[in-house]
Design a protein around this motif. Structure first.
Motif, PDB file in Angstrom:
ATOM      1  N   TYR A  17       0.848  -1.194   0.000  1.00 51.44           N
ATOM      2  CA  TYR A  17       0.000   0.000   0.000  1.00 51.44           C
ATOM      3  C   TYR A  17       0.883   1.243   0.000  1.00 51.44           C
ATOM      4  CZ  TYR A  17      -4.075   2.917   1.186  1.00 51.44           C
ATOM      5  OH  TYR A  17      -5.082   3.850   1.173  1.00 51.44           O
ATOM      6  N   ARG A  18       1.844   1.291   0.917  1.00 51.42           N
ATOM      7  CA  ARG A  18       2.759   2.441   0.989  1.00 51.42           C
ATOM      8  C   ARG A  18       3.509   2.637  -0.321  1.00 51.42           C
ATOM      9  NH1 ARG A  18       3.725   0.420   6.270  1.00 51.42           N
ATOM     10  NH2 ARG A  18       2.889   1.864   7.811  1.00 51.42           N
ATOM     11  N   GLY A  19       3.796   1.522  -1.004  1.00 49.02           N
ATOM     12  CA  GLY A  19       4.581   1.575  -2.239  1.00 49.02           C
ATOM     13  C   GLY A  19       3.809   1.965  -3.480  1.00 49.02           C
ATOM     14  N   GLY A  20       2.485   2.048  -3.394  1.00 48.11           N
ATOM     15  CA  GLY A  20       1.739   2.514  -4.550  1.00 48.11           C
ATOM     16  C   GLY A  20       0.523   1.701  -4.958  1.00 48.11           C
ATOM     17  N   PHE A  21       0.292   0.557  -4.331  1.00 45.54           N
ATOM     18  CA  PHE A  21      -0.949  -0.169  -4.590  1.00 45.54           C
ATOM     19  C   PHE A  21      -2.065   0.427  -3.736  1.00 45.54           C
ATOM     20  CE2 PHE A  21       1.044  -4.498  -5.887  1.00 45.54           C
ATOM     21  CZ  PHE A  21       0.745  -4.283  -7.221  1.00 45.54           C
ATOM     22  N   PHE A  22      -3.283   0.277  -4.180  1.00 44.60           N
ATOM     23  CA  PHE A  22      -4.439   0.567  -3.342  1.00 44.60           C
ATOM     24  C   PHE A  22      -4.629  -0.610  -2.383  1.00 44.60           C
ATOM     25  CE2 PHE A  22      -6.248   3.513  -6.696  1.00 44.60           C
ATOM     26  CZ  PHE A  22      -6.310   4.630  -5.880  1.00 44.60           C
ATOM     27  N   CYS A  23      -5.508  -0.429  -1.425  1.00 47.47           N
ATOM     28  CA  CYS A  23      -5.800  -1.417  -0.388  1.00 47.47           C
ATOM     29  C   CYS A  23      -6.077  -2.814  -0.950  1.00 47.47           C
ATOM     30  CB  CYS A  23      -6.974  -0.938   0.471  1.00 47.47           C
ATOM     31  SG  CYS A  23      -8.357  -0.235  -0.479  1.00 47.47           S
ATOM     32  N   CYS A  24      -7.015  -2.890  -1.850  1.00 46.69           N
ATOM     33  CA  CYS A  24      -7.443  -4.176  -2.404  1.00 46.69           C
ATOM     34  C   CYS A  24      -6.299  -4.872  -3.134  1.00 46.69           C
ATOM     35  CB  CYS A  24      -8.626  -3.946  -3.338  1.00 46.69           C
ATOM     36  SG  CYS A  24      -9.455  -5.443  -3.861  1.00 46.69           S
ATOM     37  N   MET A  57     -18.170  -0.795   0.132  1.00 47.48           N
ATOM     38  CA  MET A  57     -17.434  -1.701   1.015  1.00 47.48           C
ATOM     39  C   MET A  57     -15.926  -1.463   0.929  1.00 47.48           C
ATOM     40  SD  MET A  57     -17.917  -5.734   1.797  1.00 47.48           S
ATOM     41  CE  MET A  57     -17.245  -6.397   0.302  1.00 47.48           C
ATOM     42  N   CYS A  58     -15.293  -1.451   2.087  1.00 50.72           N
ATOM     43  CA  CYS A  58     -13.854  -1.239   2.232  1.00 50.72           C
ATOM     44  C   CYS A  58     -13.065  -2.085   1.232  1.00 50.72           C
ATOM     45  CB  CYS A  58     -13.458  -1.591   3.666  1.00 50.72           C
ATOM     46  SG  CYS A  58     -11.686  -1.658   3.964  1.00 50.72           S
ATOM     47  N   GLY A  59     -12.146  -1.444   0.518  1.00 50.87           N
ATOM     48  CA  GLY A  59     -11.346  -2.133  -0.483  1.00 50.87           C
ATOM     49  C   GLY A  59     -10.451  -3.212   0.094  1.00 50.87           C
ATOM     50  N   ALA A  60      -9.944  -2.996   1.306  1.00 53.90           N
ATOM     51  CA  ALA A  60      -9.108  -4.027   1.938  1.00 53.90           C
ATOM     52  C   ALA A  60      -9.936  -5.287   2.175  1.00 53.90           C
ATOM     53  CB  ALA A  60      -8.519  -3.504   3.243  1.00 53.90           C
ATOM     54  N   ARG A 101      -3.347   0.348   7.888  1.00 48.41           N
ATOM     55  CA  ARG A 101      -3.582  -0.570   9.010  1.00 48.41           C
ATOM     56  C   ARG A 101      -4.708  -1.552   8.675  1.00 48.41           C
ATOM     57  NH1 ARG A 101      -6.752  -0.330  13.561  1.00 48.41           N
ATOM     58  NH2 ARG A 101      -7.324   1.836  13.193  1.00 48.41           N
ATOM     59  N   PHE A 102      -5.811  -1.057   8.115  1.00 49.59           N
ATOM     60  CA  PHE A 102      -6.930  -1.933   7.749  1.00 49.59           C
ATOM     61  C   PHE A 102      -6.508  -2.942   6.680  1.00 49.59           C
ATOM     62  CE2 PHE A 102     -10.473   1.323   8.953  1.00 49.59           C
ATOM     63  CZ  PHE A 102     -10.217   1.109  10.289  1.00 49.59           C
ATOM     64  N   CYS A 157     -18.133  -0.104   5.613  1.00 49.92           N
ATOM     65  CA  CYS A 157     -18.368   0.907   4.584  1.00 49.92           C
ATOM     66  C   CYS A 157     -17.208   1.900   4.560  1.00 49.92           C
ATOM     67  CB  CYS A 157     -19.684   1.619   4.865  1.00 49.92           C
ATOM     68  SG  CYS A 157     -19.994   3.031   3.789  1.00 49.92           S
ATOM     69  N   CYS A 158     -16.553   2.025   3.427  1.00 48.68           N
ATOM     70  CA  CYS A 158     -15.415   2.936   3.268  1.00 48.68           C
ATOM     71  C   CYS A 158     -15.780   4.359   3.706  1.00 48.68           C
ATOM     72  CB  CYS A 158     -14.954   2.916   1.807  1.00 48.68           C
ATOM     73  SG  CYS A 158     -13.543   3.978   1.438  1.00 48.68           S
ATOM     74  N   ARG A 159     -16.954   4.832   3.316  1.00 50.34           N
ATOM     75  CA  ARG A 159     -17.391   6.182   3.685  1.00 50.34           C
ATOM     76  C   ARG A 159     -17.460   6.359   5.194  1.00 50.34           C
ATOM     77  NH1 ARG A 159     -20.415   6.074  -0.700  1.00 50.34           N
ATOM     78  NH2 ARG A 159     -22.045   4.882   0.302  1.00 50.34           N
ATOM     79  N   VAL A 160     -17.989   5.358   5.890  1.00 47.06           N
ATOM     80  CA  VAL A 160     -18.094   5.413   7.352  1.00 47.06           C
ATOM     81  C   VAL A 160     -16.707   5.312   7.983  1.00 47.06           C
ATOM     82  CG1 VAL A 160     -18.994   4.220   9.403  1.00 47.06           C
ATOM     83  CG2 VAL A 160     -20.451   4.501   7.372  1.00 47.06           C
TER      84      VAL A 160
END
Length: 163
Positions: free
Chosen positions: A21-28, A64-67, A137-138, A116-119
């Protein structure tokens, strides 16, 4: 069943997902990449690409949260089916049970009682990237739990457990 490494550290899966994630990928993508790499799955890198659109709550929709989406995709990749078998097919029933376990666990463990990502990100200014540390972290949490489930269900050795 996919061939996979027989000894895995869920803690390394977590750390790698966070670094992806830190390196450039999104959560999922980070969850999928960490599971693919740590379990040495013989699947193409395109499984990471397949997960790209599920990030930031599915295409930045905030659903829904991407992770969590990444974790669900990873569980499906290992425990899902490729043949039609109807709703009582034991393979799909098991995959759904494991997905539900991940969903329920994440909803409880993230401290916000939501998926929920928004929440999960409502107090942050997403444009300024204020959410990033929480989302890292998630991402690690979901990758860790997926690794834990795979190890348990496939009878693999958990390298984090004392001998």
């Amino acid at each position: 069943m996919l061939k996979m490494k027989q000894e895995v550290s869920p803690e390394k899966v977590r750390k790698d997902a966070e670094e992806y994630y830190r390196g450039g990928f999104f959560c999922c993508e980070a969850v999928m990449a960490s599971i693919r790499d740590n379990f040495e799955l013989d699947v193409p890198k395109e499984v990471i690409a397949m997960s790209s659109g599920m990030s930031v709550g599915a295409g930045r929709s905030g659903c829904m949260c991407g992770a969590l989406n990444g974790g669900i995709l990873a569980l499906g990749m290992i425990f899902g089916r490729t043949e039609q078998g109807g709703p009582q097919d034991p393979k799909v029933v098991k995959c759904m049970e494991l997905t539900n376990e991940l969903h329920t666990w994440f909803r409880t463990e993230n401290g916000k009682k939501s998926v929920c990502c928004r929440v999960l990100t409502k107090e942050f200014d997403m444009g300024k990237g204020e959410h990033k540390e929480q989302c890292i972290r998630f991402t690690g949490m979901c990758a860790w739990k997926v690794a834990d489930i795979i190890i348990r269900e496939c009878g693999l050795k958990n390298l984090d457990e004392a001998a």
